[in-house]
Scaffold this motif. Sequence first.
Motif, short mmCIF file in Angstrom:
data_model
loop_
_atom_site.label_atom_id
_atom_site.label_comp_id
_atom_site.label_asym_id
_atom_site.label_seq_id
_atom_site.Cartn_x
_atom_site.Cartn_y
_atom_site.Cartn_z
N THR A 1 2.47 1.84 -3.36
CA THR A 1 1.55 2.10 -4.42
C THR A 1 1.21 3.58 -4.34
OG1 THR A 1 0.60 -0.05 -4.35
CG2 THR A 1 -0.74 1.84 -5.23
N ASP A 2 1.07 4.05 -2.90
CA ASP A 2 0.72 5.21 -2.57
C ASP A 2 1.97 6.12 -2.96
OD1 ASP A 2 -0.89 7.57 -1.56
OD2 ASP A 2 0.55 7.53 0.09
N TRP A 3 3.02 5.99 -2.81
CA TRP A 3 4.19 6.50 -3.14
C TRP A 3 4.62 6.91 -4.82
CZ3 TRP A 3 8.41 4.55 -6.21
CH2 TRP A 3 9.45 5.41 -6.50
N TYR B 1 0.85 -1.20 -0.08
CA TYR B 1 0.05 -0.02 0.02
C TYR B 1 0.84 1.25 0.02
CZ TYR B 1 -3.53 3.44 1.54
OH TYR B 1 -4.04 4.88 1.76
N LYS B 2 1.98 1.34 0.81
CA LYS B 2 2.63 2.55 0.83
C LYS B 2 3.34 2.74 -0.27
CE LYS B 2 2.29 3.70 5.31
NZ LYS B 2 2.23 5.10 5.73
N ARG C 1 -8.41 10.18 -6.45
CA ARG C 1 -7.08 11.06 -6.94
C ARG C 1 -7.46 12.62 -6.62
NH1 ARG C 1 -2.62 9.07 -7.50
NH2 ARG C 1 -1.66 10.12 -9.68
N TYR D 1 -2.22 12.96 -5.83
CA TYR D 1 -1.76 12.01 -4.95
C TYR D 1 -3.18 11.26 -4.70
CZ TYR D 1 -3.97 15.17 -1.37
OH TYR D 1 -4.63 16.15 -0.89
N GLY D 2 -3.26 10.14 -4.11
CA GLY D 2 -4.19 9.43 -3.74
C GLY D 2 -4.25 8.17 -4.52
N ILE D 3 -4.81 6.84 -4.16
CA ILE D 3 -4.64 5.75 -4.66
C ILE D 3 -6.08 5.32 -5.12
CG2 ILE D 3 -4.61 3.07 -4.57
CD1 ILE D 3 -2.54 3.43 -2.30
N ARG E 1 1.83 6.45 -7.00
CA ARG E 1 1.03 7.21 -7.63
C ARG E 1 0.98 8.96 -7.27
NH1 ARG E 1 -2.86 5.98 -10.93
NH2 ARG E 1 -4.88 6.14 -9.74
N GLU E 2 1.91 9.17 -6.42
CA GLU E 2 1.85 10.46 -5.99
C GLU E 2 2.98 11.19 -6.85
OE1 GLU E 2 2.16 12.53 -1.64
OE2 GLU E 2 4.34 12.32 -2.24
#
Length: 200
Positions: free
Chosen positions: A82-84, A79-80, A105, A100-102, A86-87
Motif C-alpha cells: 500500500t505504501d509503494w 502495508y508495504k 499524505r 507519499y504516506g498512507i 500510494r507513493e
Amino acid sequence: MAARAHPDVPKELDRYLIPSEQIIFEIRRHKILLAEPFLSTVLAFVLALMVDNWLNGSAPVLRNIMYGLALVVLARFVYKWTDWYRELFLATDRRLMLVYGIFTRKVAIMPMSKVTDMRYDRTIPGQVFGYGKYILESAGQDQALSVINFVPDPDRHYQEISAVIFGSGAGRDSRTGMVSSGSGGALPVNEPENLWWNRK
C-alpha cells in the motif's frame, strides 16, 4: 464540474499542480522494493505449514502462534504494498515532486530552477533489475527531495529530467505531452567499473 487540468495523472495530484504545469512523467518506484516483503511472507507461511505438518495435530497453541506470526508478516506485506502503491514520483517542467504516506499524505518538492547538478548511479543489481538512483544538488540550501532511489526505466527518465534542468533544447511530443531528450547526446552515468562482461 470543471475539466481537470491534468487528466492523465491521478485526481489527487491536481491539488498539488498548477494548470500551466506540463507533466514530463509520473511513476511509482521499482517493484524490487516489494521483493523482500513478498518473499518473507511466502517463507513465513511455508514455515507455518511445515510446523503444522510436523506437529500432526498436537500442540495447538504452538500452531496458532506460528500462523499468527505468518499473518503478521502478511499484514506487513500489505502495508508495504500500500505504501509503494500510494507513493508517486512526478516530474513537471517546473519541479520534481514525491507524494507519499498512507494515512498522512506528504509532498516533497524540488524546483527545477534550484537544481545545479544531477548525478545518476546504477549499481550492479540496478543494472540487472532495471532501476537507478538520482542524486540532486541544489543551489545554496538542502532540499526535501535530494535523493530518489529505485527509479524504474532510469535511462529514459534521466534524459527527460536533464532535458528540462539543463536546457538541452528538448521538444515536447504533441501526441503524448512528454518531453523528449532532444539532442540525444551522451549523459554522465556512474556505473561500477571493471564489470565482468566489459573485460577484454
